[in-house]
Motif scaffolding. Structure first.
Motif: not given
Length: 442
Positions: A222, A246-247, A249, A253, A258, A269, A272, A274, A284, A289
């Motif tokens: 991300s 998505l890595t 996060l 970022t 996202a 998505i 994720i 974190t 996700f 979010m």
């Protein structure tokens, strides 16, 4: 997470504060700043422009929520559109086949191998599955070793064939191994490249054809912003993948990936990443979010994380100890370990409504408990069980053994004593008495 974008959106939406009604002029002024904030976050300009146009259309024609202040209404409209832009509802993962085959794809450095382990750990613990990790990256030095280390860490079997340089053959052998050994989920970690190239795409396409996966997931860093979106489109054109991961996060970022990846590739998505820990994986939820981006926190996710670490039997034992005044430092240490498993401290604070904004300039150390743990580990079993026996000479020894000062040891003992008394007071009807006392103190 998205601190810069959150700050800019907050400032943009403050333009409407104090206005008695929403007009085209103050809406245009606000949405100009919103669009600028999104573009600064590396959201594609056309997506940002379309987004603000939809919000404007709804804001000008809004008659339903006249009782709300304009600023509140605009926040709601922006939140609803952000949620829709990021996918609307949470997307599940297809585990209907047995074994369910999950093909991981992505560029080198996106965190694909680590996330394969996180997903295996998640499915093992949350879905009570028996996963198998398959090492198909035969190019990157130590890639197979890395997957084996991850597998050992989470107690999940890893299938590899170091003497074979054909990823397609390894993938097929891995699936056969899973069927023979009762693994009902197969996660295939494939090779990445530094950039999209024809050889990479041909290889991943051949693996896909050979194993017919239940799920094909594209892992994206991300922190790469709009480049991540462009790469996702290139992969989707070849693989027609089912969802995005998505890595990173938790890193610095900007949020562009996202926010805009769903509208570009029309794929949800799904998860994720974190943090670095194997537990640092979340489903996700676009709505949650959006709340976090707008500084509203995410209490639901915070409660879910707490519940994951909650052990009813341990809680009952703890209650008995508190009732008998037997709560010691070993019990306290267990509570600290449970909190640490919930995720990094900055991420947890960001889930509390308003707390992220208040503490944005504070350095929240992920090792916030390290001094406390060091002090407790320097105590003898008798001292941990009965802190009241810790005298001056013992404090000196504990401080020296933990690399802390006597003042720090004293502070921990004082805080522990206060906490023990409070927990004792909360037992039975004590909670009511405590509330009455607090009421008198106002």
């Amino acid at each position: 997470m998205f601190d810069n974008l959150s700050d800019k959106l907050d400032k943009a939406l403050h333009i409407l504060k104090g206005h008695g009604q929403i007009t085209e002029i103050n809406v245009a002024e606000t949405l100009k700043e919103v669009r600028r904030a999104l573009v600064d976050a590396d959201v594609n300009y056309k997506i940002a422009k379309d987004f603000t146009a939809r919000v404007k259309e709804k804001a000008i024609g809004e008659n339903v929520l006249k009782s709300l202040k304009p600023g509140q209404l605009m926040v709601k409209l922006v939140k609803d559109e952000l949620t829709e832009l990021m996918g609307g509802d949470a997307a599940g993962i297809n585990l209907s086949d047995s074994p369910s085959i999950i093909l991981m794809s992505g560029l080198q450095g996106s965190g694909k191998t680590t996330f394969s382990g996180k997903l295996a750990n998640y499915l093992k613990n949350k879905k009570t599955k028996k996963p198998l990790l398959v090492a198909c990256d035969v190019y990157r030095p130590a890639a197979i070793d890395q997957l084996h280390v991850v597998g050992e860490q989470i107690n999940v079997e890893v299938f590899s064939d170091r003497g074979n340089n054909d990823p397609v053959a390894i993938a097929k052998a891995g699936v056969a191994h899973a069927k023979a050994n009762g693994n009902n989920v197969v996660i295939i970690d494939t090779a990445g490249r530094l950039a999209v190239d024809e050889a990479m795409m041909t290889e991943i396409e051949n693996i896909h054809k050979a194993i017919s996966p239940s799920e094909t997931l594209f892992v994206v860093d991300s922190m790469t912003g709009q480049d991540a979106v462009n790469t996702a489109k290139a992969f989707n054109d070849v693989l027609n993948f089912d969802g995005v991961i998505l890595t990173k996060l938790d890193g610095d970022t900007r949020g562009g990936a996202a926010i805009s990846i769903k509208s570009v590739v029309n794929k949800p998505i799904k998860f994720i990443g974190t943090g670095e820990k194997m537990e640092a994986i979340d489903v996700f939820y676009p709505s949650r979010m959006a709340d976090r981006i707008l500084g509203m926190g995410d209490v639901v996710s915070l409660v879910e994380r707490a519940q994951e670490q909650f052990d009813e039997e341990e809680a009952r034992k703890l209650q008995k100890k508190i009732a008998k005044n037997q709560f010691g430092f070993d019990d306290f240490l267990k509570q600290i370990q449970q909190i640490k498993k919930m995720g990094n401290m900055k991420d947890l604070v960001g889930m509390i409504p308003g707390a992220g904004k208040m503490m944005k300039n504070m350095d929240i150390d992920d090792d916030a408990f390290k001094h406390i743990e060091a002090i407790i580990h320097s105590m003898t079993p008798a001292e941990r069980a009965k802190p009241q026996i810790i005298n001056a000479s013992r404090k000196k020894r504990i401080g020296k053994g933990s690399g802390t000062s006597i003042q720090q040891v004293n502070q921990l003992l004082k805080q522990f004593d206060q906490m023990s008394k409070m927990m004792k007071m909360m037992q039975g009807g004590g909670g009511k008495r405590m509330m009455q006392m607090m009421g008198k103190m106002r």
